[in-house]
Design a protein around this motif. Structure first.
Motif, short mmCIF file in Angstrom:
data_model
loop_
_atom_site.label_atom_id
_atom_site.label_comp_id
_atom_site.label_asym_id
_atom_site.label_seq_id
_atom_site.Cartn_x
_atom_site.Cartn_y
_atom_site.Cartn_z
N THR A 112 -14.53 8.28 -6.24
CA THR A 112 -13.69 8.38 -7.45
C THR A 112 -13.12 9.78 -7.61
O THR A 112 -11.94 9.95 -7.94
CB THR A 112 -14.51 7.98 -8.69
N GLU A 113 -13.92 10.78 -7.37
CA GLU A 113 -13.43 12.16 -7.49
C GLU A 113 -12.32 12.43 -6.49
O GLU A 113 -11.30 13.06 -6.82
CB GLU A 113 -14.59 13.14 -7.26
N ALA A 114 -12.49 11.97 -5.24
CA ALA A 114 -11.46 12.18 -4.23
C ALA A 114 -10.15 11.49 -4.61
O ALA A 114 -9.07 12.07 -4.46
CB ALA A 114 -11.95 11.69 -2.87
N MET A 115 -10.24 10.27 -5.14
CA MET A 115 -9.04 9.55 -5.53
C MET A 115 -8.32 10.25 -6.69
O MET A 115 -7.09 10.39 -6.70
CB MET A 115 -9.38 8.12 -5.92
N LEU A 116 -9.07 10.68 -7.68
CA LEU A 116 -8.46 11.32 -8.85
C LEU A 116 -7.85 12.67 -8.48
O LEU A 116 -6.77 13.03 -8.98
CB LEU A 116 -9.51 11.49 -9.95
N CYS A 165 -0.31 6.50 -12.55
CA CYS A 165 -1.23 5.85 -13.48
C CYS A 165 -2.46 5.40 -12.70
O CYS A 165 -2.42 5.26 -11.48
CB CYS A 165 -0.58 4.67 -14.20
N VAL A 166 -3.56 5.18 -13.39
CA VAL A 166 -4.83 4.83 -12.77
C VAL A 166 -5.24 3.45 -13.25
O VAL A 166 -5.20 3.16 -14.45
CB VAL A 166 -5.93 5.86 -13.11
N CYS A 191 3.23 5.78 -8.68
CA CYS A 191 2.01 5.63 -7.90
C CYS A 191 0.94 4.99 -8.77
O CYS A 191 0.60 5.52 -9.84
CB CYS A 191 1.53 6.98 -7.36
N VAL A 192 0.42 3.84 -8.33
CA VAL A 192 -0.66 3.16 -9.03
C VAL A 192 -1.94 3.47 -8.27
O VAL A 192 -2.17 2.97 -7.16
CB VAL A 192 -0.42 1.64 -9.11
N LEU A 193 -2.78 4.31 -8.84
CA LEU A 193 -4.00 4.77 -8.21
C LEU A 193 -5.15 3.84 -8.58
O LEU A 193 -5.43 3.63 -9.77
CB LEU A 193 -4.31 6.20 -8.64
N HIS A 194 -5.81 3.26 -7.60
CA HIS A 194 -6.91 2.32 -7.83
C HIS A 194 -8.24 3.02 -7.55
O HIS A 194 -8.43 3.61 -6.48
CB HIS A 194 -6.77 1.08 -6.93
N PHE A 236 -2.28 3.09 -4.04
CA PHE A 236 -3.16 3.91 -3.21
C PHE A 236 -4.55 3.87 -3.82
O PHE A 236 -4.70 3.89 -5.04
CB PHE A 236 -2.67 5.36 -3.14
N GLY A 237 -5.55 3.79 -2.97
CA GLY A 237 -6.91 3.76 -3.49
C GLY A 237 -7.90 3.35 -2.42
O GLY A 237 -7.56 3.19 -1.24
#
Length: 526
Positions: free
Chosen positions: A344-348, A17-18, A332-335, A89-90
């Motif tokens: 933002t693109e790299a994280m997604l 989730c983001v 995984c909680v993506l921040h 992670f973020g």
């Protein structure tokens, strides 16, 4: 950590989730709708859409990541006797520690609530916590390069302040239970309040260690935190079931700043912090977080279904082999910050790769008595074939050679398996005894992760200490007398006498050194 039943395993994807970071200005090129991100590359008309099944949590949505995403998975895993891991992670300064701090407290409440619903009469809950600190770069003796090292610290022990790191805790591997941390403090708790007390102590130590990051000296460059809650249960048939709940807070990821684009602007505005990939030390030297890089390599290898998964690239990834491609569930909680397009693109994109990882989830239950009984029957059969007595067999007394038969090798392996099962069956009681010693404050020896703290003495108030005279032995007293007699007078002496006195001093010192090393009775040289 027990060998799970293969016939009860189920395939499950990692759930991602983001969470959008509050308090940041959203870039015009980033749009968020229901479960989809729409990104438009700056100065172009190129767009892409990235969707997540578990949804997107924003600051004004009113939904809670902990209660809606983490809590149901923890309760289900504890009831089924499975492993579950929640990791954040973020990028840096996106609220990861705040999220995982709240998730850890919620997980403690869920564990005791699920255990109360099971109405198990014989159960035990343990808490352990560790930190993975990345040390400042040091020059390698082999390659000459500047290398950072990973040191595991015990979070339940008192914080060491500015004390230097020792070698740290070591990760070992058991043939049946897998990876574990040797010497890590594990505390048995009987109530939710007691568990929260130890968890809060570990979180406080984590915050103190984070404040030291990048301050120079022996301070770490980045710190990762892992809290583990184990639920032990004994079933009516004699089997033991262990549910493991892990909560991992990874340090902030930061792409290496470039000379153009929005990344350069982020670096000017303080986005290039000292933590994460592409950060900088207090002296301005760049470094890469070896734990973040190892986690990304493991996830990339699993997503590409490679034959080799580099779990051993870091100590923390060894402990995460169950939730990443193993037999446990992973959340995984993506921040994301939404104020930087490239970040933002790299994280997604990383989140999409993690969401493609498939685990084989299964309950962790083992029946020691049944296994030992089945092995004992086979041991008796082999002993009858080999003409040996099954009584008192030990692996230490069973020598193998190239001429050993298959029956002898199988007998040795079965005896070794029975010895391992006997040791594992005593872990419940051994954990309780170690926890009681820790609560009583008994001395368990020197710390493995930190050196003893030294007293801080100000340079302004420090005074030179006067030398304390040491009593001389018989031979040393003679050497002193001879030395005093052979010294030439300072005034009126001949010009060449100084050389003889100096040679006498050197000879006497050599004699004293030899007496101190070998303890021999050498006479001083004249």
């Amino acid at each position: 950590s027990f060998r799970a039943s293969v016939n009860m395993a189920r395939d499950e994807l990692v759930r991602v989730c983001v969470k959008c970071c509050p308090g940041r200005t959203q870039a015009p090129s980033i749009k968020v709708s229901n479960k989809t991100f729409e990104l438009q590359r700056p100065k172009t008309t190129l767009t892409k859409k990235i969707a997540f099944q578990e949804g997107i949590y924003s600051s004004g949505s009113g939904a809670s990541v902990c209660h809606d995403f983490v809590s149901p998975a923890v309760r289900s895993a504890v009831a089924a006797g499975e492993h579950v891991t929640a990791m954040s992670f973020g990028a840096s300064q996106t609220g990861k520690t705040t999220t995982m701090g709240e998730a850890t407290k919620v997980a403690v409440s869920d564990v005791f609530a699920a255990l109360e619903g099971l109405r198990c009469t014989d159960s035990m809950v343990t808490v352990s916590a560790l930190m993975s600190a990345i040390t400042p770069p040091a020059q390698s003796n082999m390659t000459g390069r500047q290398v950072c090292h990973e040191v595991l610290l015990d979070s339940l022990l008192p914080h060491g302040g500015d004390a230097a790191y020792r070698g740290g805790l070591h990760v070992r591997e058991h043939p049946r239970t897998g990876f574990f941390v040797e010497g890590l403090t594990t505390v048995c708790v009987s109530s939710e309040a007691e568990a929260l007390e130890y968890v809060q102590h570990a979180m406080t130590n984590f915050e103190l260690e984070k404040e030291r990051c990048g301050t120079g000296g022996g301070a770490p460059l980045s710190v990762h935190s892992l809290v583990t809650i184990n639920v032990w249960r004994r079933q009516a048939d004699g089997s033991e079931m262990v549910s493991e709940v892990q909560l991992l807070d990874l340090a902030g990821w930061q792409r290496a700043p470039s000379s153009s684009g929005s990344n350069a602007n982020a670096a000017k505005n303080g986005g290039g912090g000292s933590k994460g990939q592409g950060g900088r030390t207090a002296g301005g030297a760049s470094f890469e977080d070896i734990v973040i890089k190892a986690v990304m390599r493991v996830c990339d290898s699993l997503e590409q279904k490679m034959s080799h998964i580099p779990y051993r690239d870091s100590k923390l990834t060894r402990l995460m082999c169950n939730p990443l491609g193993g037999r446990g569930s992973c959340l995984c909680v993506l921040h994301v910050g939404l104020d930087n397009y490239e970040e933002t693109e790299a994280m997604l994109q990383f989140g999409k790769r993690v969401a493609a990882i498939r685990n084989s989830v299964s309950p962790n239950s083992i029946n020691y008595a049944a296994l030992q009984s089945s092995h004992g029957e086979r041991i008796r059969q082999l002993c009858k074939v080999l003409g040996r007595s099954p009584e008192g067999l030990k692996t230490g007394g069973m020598a193998m050679s190239m001429a050993s038969t298959d029956e002898e090798v199988e007998l040795r392996d079965l005896v070794a398996e029975c010895e391992s099962l006997a040791q594992l069956s005593e872990r419940w009681e051994a954990t309780q005894r170690a926890s009681e010693r820790f609560k009583r404050g008994e001395d368990t020896g020197s710390r493995l992760d930190r050196k003893p703290a030294r007293a801080q003495v100000s340079e302004m108030t420090r005074k030179p200490e006067a030398p304390v005279p040491r009593p001389l032995g018989g031979n040393e007293e003679k050497a002193r007398v001879v030395k005093a007699g052979n010294q030439a007078p300072r005034d009126g002496g001949a010009e060449g006498e100084g050389t003889g006195s100096d040679m006498s001093d050197i000879g006497n010192k050599l004699a004293q050194l030899q007496m101190g090393r070998k303890g021999s009775r050498l006479r001083p040289m004249s």
